[in-house]
Scaffold this active site. Structure first.
Site, short mmCIF file in Angstrom:
data_model
loop_
_atom_site.label_atom_id
_atom_site.label_comp_id
_atom_site.label_asym_id
_atom_site.label_seq_id
_atom_site.Cartn_x
_atom_site.Cartn_y
_atom_site.Cartn_z
N GLY A 55 0.17 -54.70 -9.44
CA GLY A 55 -0.73 -55.82 -9.70
C GLY A 55 -0.11 -56.65 -10.80
O GLY A 55 0.77 -56.16 -11.51
N CYS A 82 3.97 -49.13 -10.02
CA CYS A 82 4.06 -50.30 -10.88
C CYS A 82 2.81 -50.42 -11.76
O CYS A 82 2.57 -49.55 -12.58
CB CYS A 82 4.32 -51.54 -10.02
N TYR A 83 1.99 -51.43 -11.57
CA TYR A 83 0.76 -51.50 -12.37
C TYR A 83 -0.04 -50.20 -12.21
O TYR A 83 -0.68 -49.73 -13.16
CB TYR A 83 -0.10 -52.70 -11.91
N HIS A 169 9.31 -50.06 -7.33
CA HIS A 169 8.63 -50.19 -6.02
C HIS A 169 9.37 -49.41 -4.93
O HIS A 169 10.36 -49.90 -4.40
CB HIS A 169 8.56 -51.67 -5.62
N GLU A 171 8.43 -49.01 -2.00
CA GLU A 171 8.13 -49.58 -0.68
C GLU A 171 9.09 -50.70 -0.27
O GLU A 171 9.17 -51.04 0.90
CB GLU A 171 6.68 -50.08 -0.64
N ASP A 227 -0.81 -60.23 20.10
CA ASP A 227 -2.08 -59.52 19.88
C ASP A 227 -2.97 -59.52 21.12
O ASP A 227 -3.46 -58.48 21.53
CB ASP A 227 -2.83 -60.13 18.68
N LYS A 366 0.93 -55.61 12.40
CA LYS A 366 1.65 -56.30 13.48
C LYS A 366 2.71 -55.39 14.12
O LYS A 366 2.83 -55.32 15.34
CB LYS A 366 2.34 -57.55 12.92
#
Ligand code: XMP
Length: 510
Positions: A55, A82-83, A169, A171, A227, A366
């Site tokens: 954040g 992180c945050y 991070h 990710e 979709d 997605k």
């Protein structure tokens, strides 16, 4: 549907959805919840683990997001990123400092491989740092298990209470082995078994849909996008002949796209209605050059055509919408829900007589929607399709639209797409297309003067389409595309490449 769940608590960072996607890539189902979600609600989901996202704030600001400290003693493993790690340290009695020297971006990082987080991984690697604060005093019971040149706590752990954190991070792909670190947390700390696969999802959802729908009638507006195509394939497998798909071809699709959609769905046991309304749409658009007016006309006409067709079917029980997970995630950053409005289906419910809306992709990202499409046997050209705006080529033809201009743009766009794919760039560049400008200029071909249109090529890289950078397509590819289009498509004598990012430009030109 029985599967393990991880809760991703969203503190407003830029990579929040990415964290959730990575967890799911590890075959673990997760849900993103705003940080304000009451602990009782989080616990009701029976999570096997909780991840705090990053954040933008400092933990010492009063306005910064905080959590109920009881979350750390609920017996559920928690990972702060992180945050998230700073919040964990601060809440449990540690101290967070704002240093003078700032580490940002790719950083050499040293890992203690006796920590479960780094088990089986190298002792040194690059990690991605994006927060300038760091923990300079650990809370009681914690030890640091990674460090960098200027950050003593690049990761921390309290194995007894199953509390862990990364200052960097894991990710983002810039962090070497970051996904393996997340996987270690999920599998070695939380006890994940990897029960989230598209194969299971397809099987379970098909049987749940069958049970819910019974012998009811189902209607789906098929746009040909990923979709709605995947939703159609799912419903077709579940209830086959009870499903009607209405595909309004407004004549402003890319080259061959209407036929591709028809080939994929017609004659597969469902009722497939293709309405070839190209002339009707072009008639309404005649003489119109203002972008917003074009969008409005197409939106209204779309609903009218759909309404006429659905009246022929009579009352339906269920209307299917291809809403996917990013459309329903409520961000922890603000109090407003971030919900994208879908041009193609936004207005439909008011016009169709139905009992209930079904959204079978509501839980999926997605990439999962695409994986599900492949699982259901949809062809690659449908599953890998890039985003395409509801108003179609109408907003990629600047100014007035004529059938000739539509044909010119379809041909030019086709060549561009073919060459980008040939160059192997079609996965790297997230959206790319041609725009027919309203500008004409002088050229020379053979011995003759030409006075033809300028075509613009646009290619962008993006994670969320809210911001985007222009794609660095190699000159060689642009060169081939330019030569081919000018030689093969009549009416174009000049090609330009759009080198603006979003913002300040938008992805589409209108
Ligand atoms: P912009 O041009 O706003 O586009 O930067 C962002 C993304 O949205 C797509 N787009 C639309 N999609 N209906 C849609 O379903 C629309 O009216 C529409 N307009 C833009 C655009 O292609 C890009 O991916």
């Amino acid at each position: 549907m029985a599967h393990q769940t991880v809760v991703v608590l969203d503190f407003g960072g830029q990579y929040n959805q990415l964290i959730a996607r990575r967890v799911r890539e590890c075959a673990v189902y997760c849900e993103v919840l705003p940080y304000k979600t009451p602990l009782s609600e989080i616990l009701a989901k029976k999570p096997i683990g909780i991840i705090f996202t990053g954040g933008p704030n400092s933990v010492y600001l009063e306005s910064s997001p905080h959590v109920d400290p009881a979350i750390f003693s609920a017996g559920i493993p928690v990972l702060g990123i992180c945050y998230g790690i700073q919040l964990m340290a601060y809440t449990l009695g540690g101290h967070v400092a704002s240093p003078d020297s700032r580490e940002y971006g790719k950083t050499d990082t040293y890992y203690d491989t006796s920590s479960v987080l780094f088990e089986g991984l190298p002792e040194k690697g690059i990690s991605w740092m994006s927060h300038t604060d760091y923990i300079d005093r650990l809370p009681a019971g914690f030890t640091a298990c990674a460090h960098t040149g200027s950050c003593p706590t690049a990761a921390m752990e309290n194995p007894e209470h199953k509390l862990y954190g990364f200052q960097f991070h894991p990710e983002v792909l810039h962090t070497e082995n970051g996904i393996a670190m997340l996987r270690n947390f999920l599998y070695r700390v939380c006890g994940a078994v990897g029960d989230w696969t598209m194969e299971d999802y397809a099987r379970n959802t098909i049987s749940a849909l069958r049970e819910k729908i019974g012998d009811g009638k189902v209607l789906l507006a098929l746009s040909g996008g990923v979709d709605s195509s995947v939703a159609a394939a799912l419903l077709a497998k579940a209830v086959g002949s009870q499903l009607t798909c209405i595909f309004v071809d407004h004549g402003l699709m890319r080259k061959n796209e209407g036929d591709e959609v028809e080939a994929a769905f017609a004659g597969h046991g469902l009722r497939f209605v293709r309405v070839n309304a190209g002339e009707r749409f072009l008639g309404k658009l005649k003489g119109i050059s203002d972008p917003e007016s074009k969008r409005k006309i197409i939106g209204e006409e779309f609903i009218r055509v759909f309404e006429e067709e659905s009246k022929k079917i009579g009352k339906v029980d269920y209307l299917v919408q291809g809403t996917i997970y990013p459309d329903v995630i409520e961000s922890g950053a603000g109090d407003a829900a971030v919900i994208k409005s879908h041009h193609n289906v936004g207005g439909l419910p008011d016009y169709v007589d139905f009992k209930e809306i079904i959204e079978p992709l509501r839980l999926l990202f997605k990439d999962e929607t695409r994986a599900l499409g492949r699982e259901l046997g949809l062809p690659d050209y449908l599953v890998n399709r890039q985003p395409f705006p509801g108003p179609g080529l109408a907003i990629r033809i600047i100014g007035e639209i004529t059938p000739e201009k539509v044909a010119i743009l379809q041909d030019a766009d086709w060549i561009f797409r073919e060459e980008v794919a040939k160059a192997g760039l079609d996965r790297e560049i997230h959206q790319y297309f041609a725009v027919l400008t309203s500008m004409r200029s002088v050229g020379v071909m053979g011995d003759g003067r030409t006075y033809d249109y300028t075509l613009a090529l646009r290619g962008v890289t993006t994670t969320d389409f809210m911001t985007a950078d222009w794609a660095r397509i190699p000159y060689e590819t642009l060169d081939i595309v330019s030569r081919r289009i000018v030689n093969e498509v009549k009416g174009i004598n000049r090609i330009v490449y759009d080198i603006t990012s979003k913002p300040p430009a938008t992805i589409e030109w209108e």
